[in-house]
Design an enzyme around this catalytic site. Structure first.
Site, short mmCIF file in Angstrom:
data_model
loop_
_atom_site.label_atom_id
_atom_site.label_comp_id
_atom_site.label_asym_id
_atom_site.label_seq_id
_atom_site.Cartn_x
_atom_site.Cartn_y
_atom_site.Cartn_z
CE1 TYR A 107 -3.23 2.89 0.48
CE2 TYR A 107 -4.16 1.62 2.29
CZ TYR A 107 -4.23 2.69 1.43
OH TYR A 107 -5.30 3.55 1.50
CB CYS A 108 0.92 4.32 0.08
SG CYS A 108 1.47 6.04 -0.07
CB VAL A 109 5.66 4.57 1.07
CG1 VAL A 109 5.16 4.13 2.42
CG2 VAL A 109 7.18 4.55 1.06
#
Length: 578
Positions: free
Chosen positions: A311-313
């Site tokens: 998720y994301c980074v």
């Protein structure tokens, strides 16, 4: 001495008209100076100064004066027909109260604000001689200024606040002051009732056990709720910029609980909030942690591979992890990879690019004397990206109107900040956001091994949010042009959080799919099919298409019953550490 008499309503209306008429006369004179052949622009020998008296600037000034004159005419003659409001203004929630439309004075204040704001942003867009990045920074700053100067943010120009102050005898302002002082003391804006939620009670409450702990993360395994489970387990890597329980909110919103109920053996990594012991932690350490968690699950369950989510980074890092595994000929450890709002090509990364200037990076370094960045700085950064909704909305509601904070699980999570290792954070902003090195084969290395994302052949499910302001959909889409393996791209309604955390039972939003081989996001959208509701079932169908084999939910599928002993109950220790 003659007795002073208060002005009557008729007197006040007369003087308001006089002042308005005076303003109208000045505007008319100003318009006259803008006409071709008149004024400074036509004076012989006067040099043309770009941005001051060049034809384009004068034309924009003329438009502004003309619109201002029209606004005053409507104010002085309330019975005249007003033009239809632009869609973005008509839906502006800051001005939803009837007084903003029905009271001539406040209608004028509102429309004056819209007029100035629109022309200010148009002037920024029309500026020449700037690099694209400089213009974007200027526009971001101008938009922030425009949002801050909204009349809804000030007690004397907000009819709702005036009415509330009269109604309560000023108690709303005292209560709002109490809210503001409390926020100043904690160094962070409050968005929700802090007493409404508790980790382990109504947040992060899915039953499970912590089965592994390292200086960087805890690994949580969840208790199955079905008799059969997929043979291939799932390992979730949430972003360490926030707490992992964004994917385990209240039970009805929990992605983790939903996955468990669908017959998936779920593991999640709970990252440690940085402290002085993590001053030397770098990106390599997070990649090594992802591989460590994958290996631990494979060994504990005696399986050859796992499904993974980043998720994301953590999704960006997952791409680097898979490139490293591919370079080591170990890519078969991962059966499939799912990316929630993740980026690998940062050339179109949106407003966050405004925070990677040399001055910004130097400031971040100065804020991290102990080797870690206080999570409140990142919280402020993300709030600034949506200042109208996440800052000024709460200034009005909670400081000026004195409203109580409403319970909202997602905003509780948003305010539950985590600290970041300073060296890693600076290198991440520099290498990825500023220099965009991850998409350049060999430009970055992990543990001495050069990374090449084009070697990643793992089947991939890539989810983007249509209204994402942190990882713009156009930026996430670029991932589809880089990986070599089979992939499925899904565009979800809403943004960075609500676009991901969208349980099927709520029947909210929608998502778009397109099986055609297209080059751009625009082409994808043009030929996409829309499906109402959550994209989670689509992802589950895709996951089962990779491997639908099932086994009994017993033995090592029960937390603590395999080679990994149970350390403590979920949600563990790290998620509670401050």
């Amino acid at each position: 001495m003659p007795e002073f008499e208060s002005p009557t309503l008729a007197d006040m209306q007369r003087w308001t008209w006089v002042l308005g008429r005076a303003q109208q006369m000045m505007l008319e004179q100003g318009l006259a100076t803008m006409r071709p052949g008149d004024g400074a622009a036509a004076m012989p020998g006067m040099p043309i100064v770009p941005g001051f008296n060049d034809p384009e600037t004068l034309a924009r000034a003329s438009d502004f004066w003309r619109d201002s004159l029209s606004l005053w005419q409507r104010f002085l003659n309330p019975g005249s027909d007003a033009p239809e409001a632009a869609d973005n203004h008509a839906r502006d929630r800051r001005f939803k109260a009837e007084a903003w439309r029905d009271n001539p004075l406040f209608a004028w204040i509102r429309d004056s604000y819209f007029l100035i704001a629109d022309h200010m942003l148009k002037n920024v867009d029309a500026m020449t001689g700037l690099e694209p990045a400089q213009k974007e920074q200027l526009r971001f700053a101008a938009k922030g200024f425009v949002d801050a100067m909204s009349p809804s943010n000030f007690a004397l120009t907000n009819p709702e606040v005036i009415e509330k102050t009269i109604e309560t005898g000023g108690e709303n302002l005292l209560k709002g002051l109490q809210h503001m002082l409390a926020d100043m003391a904690r160094g962070q804006l409050t968005h929700t009732d802090s007493n409404a939620f508790e980790i382990g009670r109504n947040l992060a409450a899915t039953p499970g056990k912590v089965v592994k702990r390292t200086p960087l993360y805890e690994l949580i395994q969840y208790t199955p709720t079905t008799d059969k489970v997929l043979a291939t387990p799932l390992v979730i890597f949430p972003p360490w910029i926030n707490r992992y329980y964004i994917l385990d909110l209240t039970p009805e919103k929990s992605f983790i609980r939903w996955c468990v109920d669908q017959g998936i053996t779920v593991f999640v990594v709970s990252w440690k909030s940085a402290d002085t012991s993590m001053a030397d932690v770098m990106w390599d350490d997070y990649v090594a942690a992802q591989i460590s968690a994958i290996d631990a699950v494979c060994d504990a369950l005696d399986v050859p591979d796992v499904h993974v989510i980043g998720y994301c980074v953590a999704g960006t890092t997952l791409a680097a992890t898979l490139a490293l595994l591919a370079a080591r000929e170990q890519a078969d450890k991962v059966a499939s990879a799912t990316y929630f709002t993740a980026q690998v090509d940062f050339s179109r990364a949106g407003d966050l690019l405004n925070f990677v200037t040399d001055d910004q990076l130097a400031m971040i370094a100065s804020l991290s004397p102990d080797g870690f960045l206080d999570g409140r700085y990142m919280a402020l950064t993300f709030n600034l990206l949506r200042g109208r909704d996440l800052i000024w909305n709460y200034v009005t509601n909670n400081y000026l109107l004195g409203h109580d904070y409403a319970p909202f699980d997602l905003l509780h999570w948003n305010g539950d900040t985590t600290n970041l290792p300073a060296k890693w954070h600076l290198s991440y902003l520099t290498d990825l956001y500023r220099d965009n090195l991850l998409v350049k084969p060999g430009a970055l290395s992990i543990d001495g091994t050069p990374l090449d994302l084009t070697r990643v052949k793992t089947p991939s499910y890539i989810q983007a949010g249509r209204e994402d302001h942190i990882a713009p959909a156009e930026s996430v889409w670029k991932m589809t042009r880089i990986f070599a393996g089979p992939l499925r791209f899904v565009l979800a309604g809403s943004g960075h959080i609500a676009g991901v955390v969208n349980p099927p039972a709520q029947q909210k939003y929608q998502y778009w799919t397109n099986d055609a081989d297209v080059e751009t996001l625009e082409e994808f959208v043009a030929g996409a099919s829309e499906t109402r509701g959550s994209w989670w079932p689509d992802w589950l169908g895709w996951l089962r298409s990779i491997d639908a084999a099932e086994i009994d939910a017993r033995g090592a599928r029960i937390p603590g019953k395999g080679r990994l002993a149970a350390i403590e109950d979920a949600p563990g220790t790290y998620v509670r550490a401050r």
